[in-house]
Design a protein around this motif. Structure first.
Motif, PDB file in Angstrom:
ATOM      1  N   HIS A 192     -17.164  53.177  13.045  1.00 61.01           N
ATOM      2  CA  HIS A 192     -17.705  51.824  13.134  1.00 61.01           C
ATOM      3  C   HIS A 192     -17.848  51.205  11.739  1.00 61.01           C
ATOM      4  O   HIS A 192     -18.149  51.898  10.755  1.00 61.01           O
ATOM      5  N   ARG A 193     -17.655  49.899  11.680  1.00 59.93           N
ATOM      6  CA  ARG A 193     -17.925  49.173  10.430  1.00 59.93           C
ATOM      7  C   ARG A 193     -19.442  49.067  10.252  1.00 59.93           C
ATOM      8  O   ARG A 193     -20.217  49.212  11.198  1.00 59.93           O
ATOM      9  N   ASN A 194     -19.855  48.756   9.019  1.00 63.39           N
ATOM     10  CA  ASN A 194     -21.270  48.510   8.765  1.00 63.39           C
ATOM     11  C   ASN A 194     -21.424  47.304   7.842  1.00 63.39           C
ATOM     12  O   ASN A 194     -20.437  46.699   7.415  1.00 63.39           O
ATOM     13  N   ILE A 195     -22.656  46.954   7.521  1.00 55.34           N
ATOM     14  CA  ILE A 195     -22.915  45.752   6.731  1.00 55.34           C
ATOM     15  C   ILE A 195     -22.318  45.864   5.331  1.00 55.34           C
ATOM     16  O   ILE A 195     -21.810  44.887   4.775  1.00 55.34           O
ATOM     17  N   PHE A 196     -22.332  47.053   4.756  1.00 52.58           N
ATOM     18  CA  PHE A 196     -21.742  47.242   3.424  1.00 52.58           C
ATOM     19  C   PHE A 196     -20.258  46.921   3.459  1.00 52.58           C
ATOM     20  O   PHE A 196     -19.730  46.238   2.565  1.00 52.58           O
ATOM     21  N   THR A 197     -19.559  47.410   4.481  1.00 54.87           N
ATOM     22  CA  THR A 197     -18.135  47.150   4.624  1.00 54.87           C
ATOM     23  C   THR A 197     -17.854  45.655   4.652  1.00 54.87           C
ATOM     24  O   THR A 197     -16.914  45.169   4.013  1.00 54.87           O
ATOM     25  N   HIS A 198     -18.659  44.910   5.394  1.00 56.92           N
ATOM     26  CA  HIS A 198     -18.444  43.472   5.526  1.00 56.92           C
ATOM     27  C   HIS A 198     -18.716  42.727   4.224  1.00 56.92           C
ATOM     28  O   HIS A 198     -17.995  41.800   3.863  1.00 56.92           O
ATOM     29  N   VAL A 199     -19.748  43.115   3.528  1.00 55.03           N
ATOM     30  CA  VAL A 199     -20.051  42.467   2.245  1.00 55.03           C
ATOM     31  C   VAL A 199     -18.909  42.704   1.260  1.00 55.03           C
ATOM     32  O   VAL A 199     -18.435  41.777   0.592  1.00 55.03           O
ATOM     33  N   MET A 200     -18.446  43.950   1.182  1.00 54.91           N
ATOM     34  CA  MET A 200     -17.348  44.272   0.272  1.00 54.91           C
ATOM     35  C   MET A 200     -16.062  43.532   0.649  1.00 54.91           C
ATOM     36  O   MET A 200     -15.280  43.134  -0.217  1.00 54.91           O
ATOM     37  N   ALA A 201     -15.854  43.335   1.943  1.00 56.84           N
ATOM     38  CA  ALA A 201     -14.645  42.644   2.401  1.00 56.84           C
ATOM     39  C   ALA A 201     -14.620  41.199   1.927  1.00 56.84           C
ATOM     40  O   ALA A 201     -13.589  40.699   1.462  1.00 56.84           O
ATOM     41  N   HIS A 202     -15.749  40.524   2.024  1.00 51.86           N
ATOM     42  CA  HIS A 202     -15.799  39.088   1.732  1.00 51.86           C
ATOM     43  C   HIS A 202     -16.012  38.778   0.254  1.00 51.86           C
ATOM     44  O   HIS A 202     -15.808  37.639  -0.168  1.00 51.86           O
ATOM     45  N   TYR A 203     -16.396  39.782  -0.525  1.00 48.45           N
ATOM     46  CA  TYR A 203     -16.642  39.544  -1.961  1.00 48.45           C
ATOM     47  C   TYR A 203     -15.823  40.550  -2.778  1.00 48.45           C
ATOM     48  O   TYR A 203     -16.334  41.576  -3.230  1.00 48.45           O
ATOM     49  N   PRO A 204     -14.540  40.248  -2.968  1.00 47.80           N
ATOM     50  CA  PRO A 204     -13.652  41.197  -3.660  1.00 47.80           C
ATOM     51  C   PRO A 204     -14.061  41.509  -5.089  1.00 47.80           C
ATOM     52  O   PRO A 204     -13.786  42.612  -5.578  1.00 47.80           O
ATOM     53  N   ASN A 205     -14.706  40.576  -5.777  1.00 45.70           N
ATOM     54  CA  ASN A 205     -15.144  40.857  -7.152  1.00 45.70           C
ATOM     55  C   ASN A 205     -16.260  41.896  -7.174  1.00 45.70           C
ATOM     56  O   ASN A 205     -16.321  42.741  -8.078  1.00 45.70           O
ATOM     57  N   VAL A 206     -17.142  41.819  -6.179  1.00 46.36           N
ATOM     58  CA  VAL A 206     -18.203  42.826  -6.065  1.00 46.36           C
ATOM     59  C   VAL A 206     -17.573  44.185  -5.748  1.00 46.36           C
ATOM     60  O   VAL A 206     -17.970  45.215  -6.297  1.00 46.36           O
ATOM     61  N   ARG A 207     -16.558  44.170  -4.868  1.00 50.81           N
ATOM     62  CA  ARG A 207     -15.863  45.411  -4.530  1.00 50.81           C
ATOM     63  C   ARG A 207     -15.209  46.020  -5.760  1.00 50.81           C
ATOM     64  O   ARG A 207     -15.259  47.230  -5.975  1.00 50.81           O
ATOM     65  N   LYS A 208     -14.605  45.173  -6.588  1.00 46.69           N
ATOM     66  CA  LYS A 208     -13.951  45.690  -7.790  1.00 46.69           C
ATOM     67  C   LYS A 208     -14.974  46.276  -8.757  1.00 46.69           C
ATOM     68  O   LYS A 208     -14.707  47.278  -9.434  1.00 46.69           O
ATOM     69  N   PHE A 209     -16.161  45.671  -8.826  1.00 42.91           N
ATOM     70  CA  PHE A 209     -17.216  46.227  -9.665  1.00 42.91           C
ATOM     71  C   PHE A 209     -17.568  47.638  -9.204  1.00 42.91           C
ATOM     72  O   PHE A 209     -17.697  48.562 -10.016  1.00 42.91           O
ATOM     73  N   PHE A 210     -17.717  47.819  -7.891  1.00 44.18           N
ATOM     74  CA  PHE A 210     -18.021  49.140  -7.349  1.00 44.18           C
ATOM     75  C   PHE A 210     -16.897  50.133  -7.650  1.00 44.18           C
ATOM     76  O   PHE A 210     -17.141  51.303  -7.926  1.00 44.18           O
ATOM     77  N   LEU A 211     -15.645  49.645  -7.591  1.00 50.05           N
ATOM     78  CA  LEU A 211     -14.509  50.515  -7.859  1.00 50.05           C
ATOM     79  C   LEU A 211     -14.447  50.951  -9.317  1.00 50.05           C
ATOM     80  O   LEU A 211     -13.784  51.932  -9.652  1.00 50.05           O
ATOM     81  N   LYS A 212     -15.116  50.207 -10.183  1.00 45.85           N
ATOM     82  CA  LYS A 212     -15.170  50.563 -11.604  1.00 45.85           C
ATOM     83  C   LYS A 212     -16.210  51.650 -11.889  1.00 45.85           C
ATOM     84  O   LYS A 212     -16.255  52.207 -12.992  1.00 45.85           O
ATOM     85  N   LEU A 213     -17.059  51.941 -10.914  1.00 44.47           N
ATOM     86  CA  LEU A 213     -18.073  52.975 -11.100  1.00 44.47           C
ATOM     87  C   LEU A 213     -17.410  54.355 -11.156  1.00 44.47           C
ATOM     88  O   LEU A 213     -16.333  54.557 -10.601  1.00 44.47           O
TER      89      LEU A 213
END
Length: 393
Positions: free
Chosen positions: A302-323
């Motif tokens: 199942h998807r969750n709220i984190f998945t949806h936030v990351m989907a709609h905000y690619p810059n935030v996702r890229k920040f997480f990927l830099k961790l």
């Protein structure tokens, strides 16, 4: 006092942000991809996803078969005589269960060597998949008995009823190589409809494809008469499973990143057009048609709220990927958490007919395909080393 604490926290956050931006020690999951980009994924809101659930965790009643005898059995197929199952495994072979044991049936690479020998971990195969091959979707032609294969690296292939080395049918379309051939179906005339999940990432980098959300995926058709491959749909985000309708007038395929089913019309007034017919509980894999014309969809979790936030905000996702977090963990975050099997049956109009789950992943930890045969569901998984069998009531 409070001001001092806030000031220190601000400095720490600022330094951490600089670290993530520069990634000086190359610890991030995208350090090897200097041009890596993240893309917006237009996921529907959580409130619009199917509400149907399996509160009894019925998939936990499944029987686990062939444990550690098959590694990463992505697709399950039975030949026109009902024999099988056949399945493609992580070392590049297609195996056949003859009723007593597994035997080698076919393979897709003509360059097999000790690199393709059995390994202890499924992930250990990834680095040599482009040499050994990786058969994903499997389909038998009902009349000829030929097995059609979607090999992630070698494109669409087929092999005769006797097995052996598969023959390539197509490896490119419109001058663009097939980079991640994923699933397929074949009609009575031998036309092959299939998905190419990305023109950028190969399967050995499937986790990076998922976390990027890039949209170079395609749905294609191979014509055996003209030997031509045409693109039916393009600019898709991880197109995955595909299955023809019972009457052959359409096929349905899964849009992985967005999480929905899309119908493409082959005949009639709507021929050449497509439409969304259903939203999915989570990240889908293969889809298979049963004898009644309904569709079984394998869903990783199942998807969750984190998945949806990351989907709609690619810059935030890229920040997480830099961790300094492994890509495997990033992948798990993107698909909704630790994999647990969900099998959903849909009508051809997209109505949910049945949901089967193992929410805790106690028995069926993951599922890539659900094949219905003689009152049983045969479930394979590219992530596991067994086949699960569930008895339908």
């Amino acid at each position: 006092m409070a001001t001092t604490v806030l000031s220190k926290l601000s400095k720490i956050f600022f330094l951490f942000a600089i670290y993530c931006a520069l990634d000086p020690f190359k610890h991030s999951s995208i350090s090897k991809y200097p041009d890596f980009q993240t893309h917006k994924i237009d996921m529907p809101p959580l409130s619009s996803l199917p509400k149907e659930r399996d509160h009894e965790n019925l998939l936990q009643n499944s029987e686990i078969r062939f444990s550690n005898e098959v590694q990463g059995p992505e697709s399950i197929a039975f030949d026109p005589l009902g024999r099988g199952p056949y399945t493609g495994v992580a070392d590049g072979r297609i195996l056949f269960w003859d009723g007593t044991r597994w035997t080698d049936f076919a393979y897709t690479s003509n360059n097999r060597s000790e690199l393709c020998d059995t390994k202890s971990s499924l992930l250990a195969y990834l680095k040599d998949e482009h040499i050994c091959g990786r058969p994903l979707g499997l389909r038998f032609h009902k009349r000829t008995g030929e097995l059609y294969i979607a090999d992630a690296y070698f494109g669409i292939m087929k092999v005769g009823p006797e097995g052996g080395l598969a023959t390539p049918l197509t490896t490119e379309a419109d001058g663009v190589p097939l980079r991640f051939t994923n699933d397929l179906d074949v009609d009575e005339e031998g036309n092959v409809y299939f998905t190419d999940s990305s023109s950028v990432f190969q399967r050995r980098n499937f986790m990076h494809l998922i976390v990027s959300g890039e949209d170079t995926g395609r749905v294609l058709k191979y014509n055996p008469e003209t030997k031509e491959t045409t693109t039916l749909l393009r600019n898709l985000q991880f197109p995955n499973g595909l299955s023809l309708g019972k009457d052959g007038s359409f096929f349905i395929f899964c849009e992985g990143s967005i999480g929905r089913l899309r119908k493409y019309w082959l005949k009639g007034e709507k021929a050449g057009t497509s439409e969304v017919v259903a939203l999915l509980h989570g990240f889908p894999d293969n889809i298979r048609t049963n004898k009644d014309g309904d569709f079984w969809v394998a869903v990783h979790c199942h998807r969750n709220i984190f998945t949806h936030v990351m989907a709609h905000y690619p810059n935030v996702r890229k920040f997480f990927l830099k961790l300094p977090i492994t890509v495997k963990f990033q992948y798990l975050l993107q698909v909704g958490g630790w994999p647990h099997a969900v099998a959903v049956k849909y009508s051809e109009d997209g109505k949910v007919l049945k949901v089967l789950e193992d929410k805790q992943g106690k028995v069926v930890k993951a599922v890539s395909e659900v094949e219905e045969k003689d009152g049983k569901l045969w479930m394979g998984s590219v992530l596991m080393s067994f086949i699960a069998v569930y008895d339908l009531p």
